[in-house]
Every structure is written in C-alpha cells, then in structure tokens.
Write a protein that holds these residues in place. Structure first.
Motif, PDB file in Angstrom:
ATOM      1  N   PHE A  94      38.004 -49.787  39.039  1.00 54.51           N
ATOM      2  CA  PHE A  94      38.253 -50.131  40.440  1.00 54.51           C
ATOM      3  C   PHE A  94      39.649 -50.719  40.608  1.00 54.51           C
ATOM      4  O   PHE A  94      40.384 -50.359  41.536  1.00 54.51           O
ATOM      5  CB  PHE A  94      37.180 -51.111  40.896  1.00 54.51           C
ATOM      6  CG  PHE A  94      37.467 -51.805  42.198  1.00 54.51           C
ATOM      7  CD1 PHE A  94      37.359 -51.139  43.407  1.00 54.51           C
ATOM      8  CD2 PHE A  94      37.837 -53.146  42.214  1.00 54.51           C
ATOM      9  CE1 PHE A  94      37.601 -51.791  44.616  1.00 54.51           C
ATOM     10  CE2 PHE A  94      38.087 -53.809  43.404  1.00 54.51           C
ATOM     11  CZ  PHE A  94      37.980 -53.127  44.605  1.00 54.51           C
ATOM     12  N   ASP A 108      36.366 -52.830  51.446  1.00 56.92           N
ATOM     13  CA  ASP A 108      35.129 -53.581  51.625  1.00 56.92           C
ATOM     14  C   ASP A 108      34.736 -54.228  50.304  1.00 56.92           C
ATOM     15  O   ASP A 108      34.697 -53.561  49.252  1.00 56.92           O
ATOM     16  CB  ASP A 108      34.001 -52.651  52.081  1.00 56.92           C
ATOM     17  CG  ASP A 108      34.146 -52.226  53.535  1.00 56.92           C
ATOM     18  OD1 ASP A 108      34.896 -52.879  54.281  1.00 56.92           O
ATOM     19  OD2 ASP A 108      33.493 -51.229  53.918  1.00 56.92           O
ATOM     20  N   LYS A 109      34.412 -55.514  50.361  1.00 60.90           N
ATOM     21  CA  LYS A 109      33.966 -56.209  49.158  1.00 60.90           C
ATOM     22  C   LYS A 109      32.869 -57.197  49.524  1.00 60.90           C
ATOM     23  O   LYS A 109      32.862 -57.769  50.614  1.00 60.90           O
ATOM     24  CB  LYS A 109      35.130 -56.936  48.476  1.00 60.90           C
ATOM     25  CG  LYS A 109      35.770 -58.053  49.302  1.00 60.90           C
ATOM     26  CD  LYS A 109      36.853 -58.774  48.510  1.00 60.90           C
ATOM     27  CE  LYS A 109      37.459 -59.945  49.304  1.00 60.90           C
ATOM     28  NZ  LYS A 109      38.461 -60.698  48.499  1.00 60.90           N
ATOM     29  N   TRP A 163      23.533 -50.589  49.152  1.00 67.51           N
ATOM     30  CA  TRP A 163      24.993 -50.425  49.078  1.00 67.51           C
ATOM     31  C   TRP A 163      25.355 -48.962  48.833  1.00 67.51           C
ATOM     32  O   TRP A 163      26.202 -48.383  49.525  1.00 67.51           O
ATOM     33  CB  TRP A 163      25.564 -51.308  47.978  1.00 67.51           C
ATOM     34  CG  TRP A 163      27.057 -51.237  47.858  1.00 67.51           C
ATOM     35  CD1 TRP A 163      27.781 -50.330  47.120  1.00 67.51           C
ATOM     36  CD2 TRP A 163      28.016 -52.078  48.514  1.00 67.51           C
ATOM     37  NE1 TRP A 163      29.133 -50.572  47.262  1.00 67.51           N
ATOM     38  CE2 TRP A 163      29.307 -51.638  48.110  1.00 67.51           C
ATOM     39  CE3 TRP A 163      27.918 -53.157  49.385  1.00 67.51           C
ATOM     40  CZ2 TRP A 163      30.483 -52.244  48.557  1.00 67.51           C
ATOM     41  CZ3 TRP A 163      29.086 -53.767  49.831  1.00 67.51           C
ATOM     42  CH2 TRP A 163      30.344 -53.306  49.425  1.00 67.51           C
ATOM     43  N   LYS A 171      27.443 -46.382  51.237  1.00 64.88           N
ATOM     44  CA  LYS A 171      28.747 -45.852  50.840  1.00 64.88           C
ATOM     45  C   LYS A 171      28.727 -44.387  50.428  1.00 64.88           C
ATOM     46  O   LYS A 171      29.754 -43.700  50.533  1.00 64.88           O
ATOM     47  CB  LYS A 171      29.321 -46.702  49.695  1.00 64.88           C
ATOM     48  CG  LYS A 171      29.661 -48.131  50.106  1.00 64.88           C
ATOM     49  CD  LYS A 171      30.725 -48.135  51.195  1.00 64.88           C
ATOM     50  CE  LYS A 171      31.152 -49.533  51.589  1.00 64.88           C
ATOM     51  NZ  LYS A 171      32.193 -49.508  52.644  1.00 64.88           N
ATOM     52  N   GLY A 228      29.707 -42.704  42.805  1.00 64.65           N
ATOM     53  CA  GLY A 228      29.767 -44.149  42.653  1.00 64.65           C
ATOM     54  C   GLY A 228      29.630 -44.530  41.194  1.00 64.65           C
ATOM     55  O   GLY A 228      29.185 -43.733  40.361  1.00 64.65           O
ATOM     56  N   GLY A 237      38.367 -47.395  47.627  1.00 59.01           N
ATOM     57  CA  GLY A 237      37.049 -47.738  47.114  1.00 59.01           C
ATOM     58  C   GLY A 237      36.452 -48.938  47.822  1.00 59.01           C
ATOM     59  O   GLY A 237      36.931 -49.409  48.855  1.00 59.01           O
ATOM     60  N   SER A 238      35.382 -49.461  47.245  1.00 55.71           N
ATOM     61  CA  SER A 238      34.691 -50.649  47.731  1.00 55.71           C
ATOM     62  C   SER A 238      33.912 -51.204  46.555  1.00 55.71           C
ATOM     63  O   SER A 238      33.637 -50.483  45.584  1.00 55.71           O
ATOM     64  CB  SER A 238      33.761 -50.304  48.900  1.00 55.71           C
ATOM     65  OG  SER A 238      32.856 -49.276  48.542  1.00 55.71           O
ATOM     66  N   ILE A 239      33.510 -52.494  46.641  1.00 51.80           N
ATOM     67  CA  ILE A 239      32.888 -53.095  45.471  1.00 51.80           C
ATOM     68  C   ILE A 239      31.898 -54.180  45.879  1.00 51.80           C
ATOM     69  O   ILE A 239      32.130 -54.931  46.829  1.00 51.80           O
ATOM     70  CB  ILE A 239      33.957 -53.656  44.508  1.00 51.80           C
ATOM     71  CG1 ILE A 239      33.346 -54.011  43.148  1.00 51.80           C
ATOM     72  CG2 ILE A 239      34.723 -54.831  45.129  1.00 51.80           C
ATOM     73  CD1 ILE A 239      34.368 -54.145  42.032  1.00 51.80           C
ATOM     74  N   LYS A 273      34.145 -43.524  44.369  1.00 54.08           N
ATOM     75  CA  LYS A 273      34.289 -43.982  45.753  1.00 54.08           C
ATOM     76  C   LYS A 273      33.858 -45.427  45.940  1.00 54.08           C
ATOM     77  O   LYS A 273      34.370 -46.128  46.813  1.00 54.08           O
ATOM     78  CB  LYS A 273      33.483 -43.074  46.675  1.00 54.08           C
ATOM     79  CG  LYS A 273      33.664 -43.383  48.149  1.00 54.08           C
ATOM     80  CD  LYS A 273      32.931 -42.394  49.036  1.00 54.08           C
ATOM     81  CE  LYS A 273      33.152 -42.723  50.515  1.00 54.08           C
ATOM     82  NZ  LYS A 273      32.438 -41.773  51.397  1.00 54.08           N
ATOM     83  N   THR A 274      32.910 -45.898  45.136  1.00 54.94           N
ATOM     84  CA  THR A 274      32.417 -47.261  45.281  1.00 54.94           C
ATOM     85  C   THR A 274      31.882 -47.759  43.948  1.00 54.94           C
ATOM     86  O   THR A 274      31.570 -46.955  43.058  1.00 54.94           O
ATOM     87  CB  THR A 274      31.325 -47.329  46.371  1.00 54.94           C
ATOM     88  OG1 THR A 274      31.074 -48.688  46.717  1.00 54.94           O
ATOM     89  CG2 THR A 274      30.036 -46.653  45.931  1.00 54.94           C
ATOM     90  N   TYR A 275      31.748 -49.091  43.832  1.00 51.43           N
ATOM     91  CA  TYR A 275      31.433 -49.715  42.544  1.00 51.43           C
ATOM     92  C   TYR A 275      30.427 -50.837  42.737  1.00 51.43           C
ATOM     93  O   TYR A 275      30.521 -51.618  43.688  1.00 51.43           O
ATOM     94  CB  TYR A 275      32.699 -50.313  41.914  1.00 51.43           C
ATOM     95  CG  TYR A 275      33.823 -49.330  41.683  1.00 51.43           C
ATOM     96  CD1 TYR A 275      34.093 -48.826  40.413  1.00 51.43           C
ATOM     97  CD2 TYR A 275      34.631 -48.913  42.735  1.00 51.43           C
ATOM     98  CE1 TYR A 275      35.132 -47.925  40.206  1.00 51.43           C
ATOM     99  CE2 TYR A 275      35.671 -48.008  42.534  1.00 51.43           C
ATOM    100  CZ  TYR A 275      35.915 -47.519  41.266  1.00 51.43           C
ATOM    101  OH  TYR A 275      36.948 -46.629  41.062  1.00 51.43           O
TER     102      TYR A 275
END
Length: 318
Positions: A168, A237-238, A280, A284, A153, A207-209, A176-178
């Motif tokens: 992102f 996902d956000k 989060w 994730k 992440g 990804g997701s944020i 993978k996520t932010y």
C-alpha cells in the motif's frame, strides 16, 4: 529465522494476561456481513506452483461462478478478488485461516493465498494475484472470464499484514484496497524483512486501507496501529479499529479458539473479523452502498463499543 521470530513473539505474548471474552455483532451492517453470504463455496488447490518460491495456492470461490444472487444475476458477473498474505510460518497448512477466507468467498469474492509463510516484501503475494489473473485468461480454467481484474484487494495477517501495508505504501497498482490484520511492530518486521517505511505512508495517492489490531495483542496494539494510521495520507480512505480483548491469532478461529490457546493469542475467535472486513471489501470491491455508513468517522464502527476500541476514520458520508 522464522522459528526464532515465532519464539520471540510467543515469549512476548506469554508475559501478559488475557481474559476470555465473547463477541456479539452490534450494528445492522456488521450483522449483515457477519453471517454467511448468499454464494455456496468451493475450495481448491492449484495444480502446481503459484509463486516464484514454488508454493501451491489455496483458492476459495463461489461455486456458481458468474452468478450474483445479490443482483438477481444468473450469469456474466465477474468476481472481485481478495489475495491473502499469511503470517510468519515455516509451513502453512491448507486449512489455516480457512473459516475467515471461506466466509469472504461466500460473499462473492474469489479468495486466493499462496502457502508462503514469509511474505516479506510482497513478491510472492503479487505472484499469487498474477497466477489467478492467468487462470482467468485460460479457456480451460473454471475461472476463465470470471474475474474482475480491476478489483483486487489484499488482506494479510501479522507479517502478511505488514506486507500488505508495505505494498500500500508503495502505491502498488495491482491492488485497489487493503485490510491488514494485526500488523506487527516495526521492530518485529526488521527480522521478517517486512519493515514499513513510515515516511512513504503520507505519500500514498491510490487505494484505501482498514487497519485492524487487537487490544491484548502486544505486537499489534492500539499504539502500534495508531503509528501506521496517523501518517497514512488523507488523500485516500483510511480507517482503523482495535478488537476489544483481541489477541494475535483470532483470525485462526474455526470459528472459536482452540482449547489450551496461549494468553494473548486467541481469546475470542474469528467472530469480530467476519462483519467489518467483509463490509469493507463489499464497499470497495463490489460497490456496496452501506460502506460510508459503516466506516465514516461517525459511522457504525465508531459506535461499536464495547467490541471495538480506538476507532478512527477520515471517511465522510456522502
């Protein structure tokens, strides 16, 4: 250039008044992750440069690498990674943001950041991740065979938050996520070479944020974060939330604000950033089951007033 940018930001922040505030975690999920995690932690510094610009890296990690007390696992656990991108600075002290970063490590993450204070387009940020991945392949390293390379992440603050959002927006396959914290106005990023292409955000497919702003942060207020959240693709996902009474440098709290802090910079301290960012990343990167309950449109974060404002999400409960 960095000093000029900081002077400009300081002038903006000094024009507003701030009210000292306290913060209390409200919901059970936030309270769970706001306290120190079950891993003891160790802090180290890389033995040499970890990025193309010659900076060293600071690393916070579980002392007992390979264990997972949450699962009763004594060995064999590969730890997910959180890379951190700094805000604008001519030099980054070893202990900057250390309370926040060590907190993440206490929840089982290996946390690493280069001391680069001008992350811009993200080259040194990606270098930092690859540096740790290199250590995970080195039999002489404490991180050998202890890293989950598929679960990395990226968190960032200020300019580093813009860098995270920029990567992102490019569908970067490394992360993978932010979690961008206090992402600045695009006008600020023109100076810092971190301008986010709003036209790219609707095209994101991976990804997701989780966008985090500050109610009293003139460079990362509710409208600024809304300007990033709204065009972000609904294919991922956000979520978004703004810390009530939050200034620009709450993340630097240790855990509270330093005496004599300028108005609009640090009003509360790091406290509001301990629970939900950790939740989060646990969701994730460690598959925690309480993520949707925390971040769904009708979830705990959405009910976290008065501590959080302007919460938005496209996440649904199962």
């Amino acid at each position: 250039m960095r000093w000029a940018l900081w002077c400009a930001l300081s002038a903006m922040l000094l024009t507003q008044s701030a009210t000292a505030a306290t913060y209390q975690a409200k919901g059970p999920i936030e309270r769970r992750y706001a306290v120190e995690g079950p891993w003891a932690t160790t802090t180290s510094v890389s033995g040499g440069p970890c990025d193309r610009e010659g900076h060293v890296c600071d690393i916070w990690y579980p002392s007992d690498l390979g264990s997972n007390p949450l699962k009763g696992q004594a060995d064999g656990f590969r730890h997910p990674v959180i890379v951190f991108a700094n805000g604008t600075a001519d030099s980054v002290a070893a202990d900057k943001n250390a309370y926040f970063l060590r907190h993440l490590a206490s929840w089982g993450f290996i946390v690493i950041r280069s001391r680069d204070g001008g992350t811009g387009q993200g080259d040194t940020v990606r270098d930092t991740a690859h540096y740790l991945l290199g250590l995970s392949r080195d039999p002489q390293s404490v991180f050998f065979d202890k890293v989950d390379a598929a679960k990395i992440g990226l968190a960032g603050h200020s300019q580093g938050a813009a860098t995270a959002t920029l990567l992102f927006s490019r569908n970067d396959p490394l992360f993978k996520t932010y979690v961008p914290i206090e992402t600045p106005l695009r006008a600020v990023c023109v100076v810092a070479n971190c301008t986010i292409d709003l036209g790219a955000l609707p095209q994101v497919t991976r990804g997701s944020i989780f966008y985090i702003g500050g109610d009293l942060d003139v460079v990362s207020s509710l409208p600024t974060n809304l300007g990033y959240y709204t065009p972000t693709s609904n294919a991922v996902d956000k979520a978004m939330g703004v810390i009530a009474f939050g200034g620009h440098t709450e993340i630097e709290g240790n855990p509270g604000c330093k005496a004599g802090e300028l108005p609009g910079l640090c009003n509360i301290g790091v406290y509001p950033l301990l629970g939900y960012p950790t939740a989060w990343f646990m969701w994730k990167l460690q598959d925690a089951s309480d993520g949707p309950a925390a971040f769904a449109a009708d979830g705990e974060l959405a009910q976290a007033t008065p501590g959080w404002l302007g919460v938005l999400s496209n996440i649904r409960r199962p």
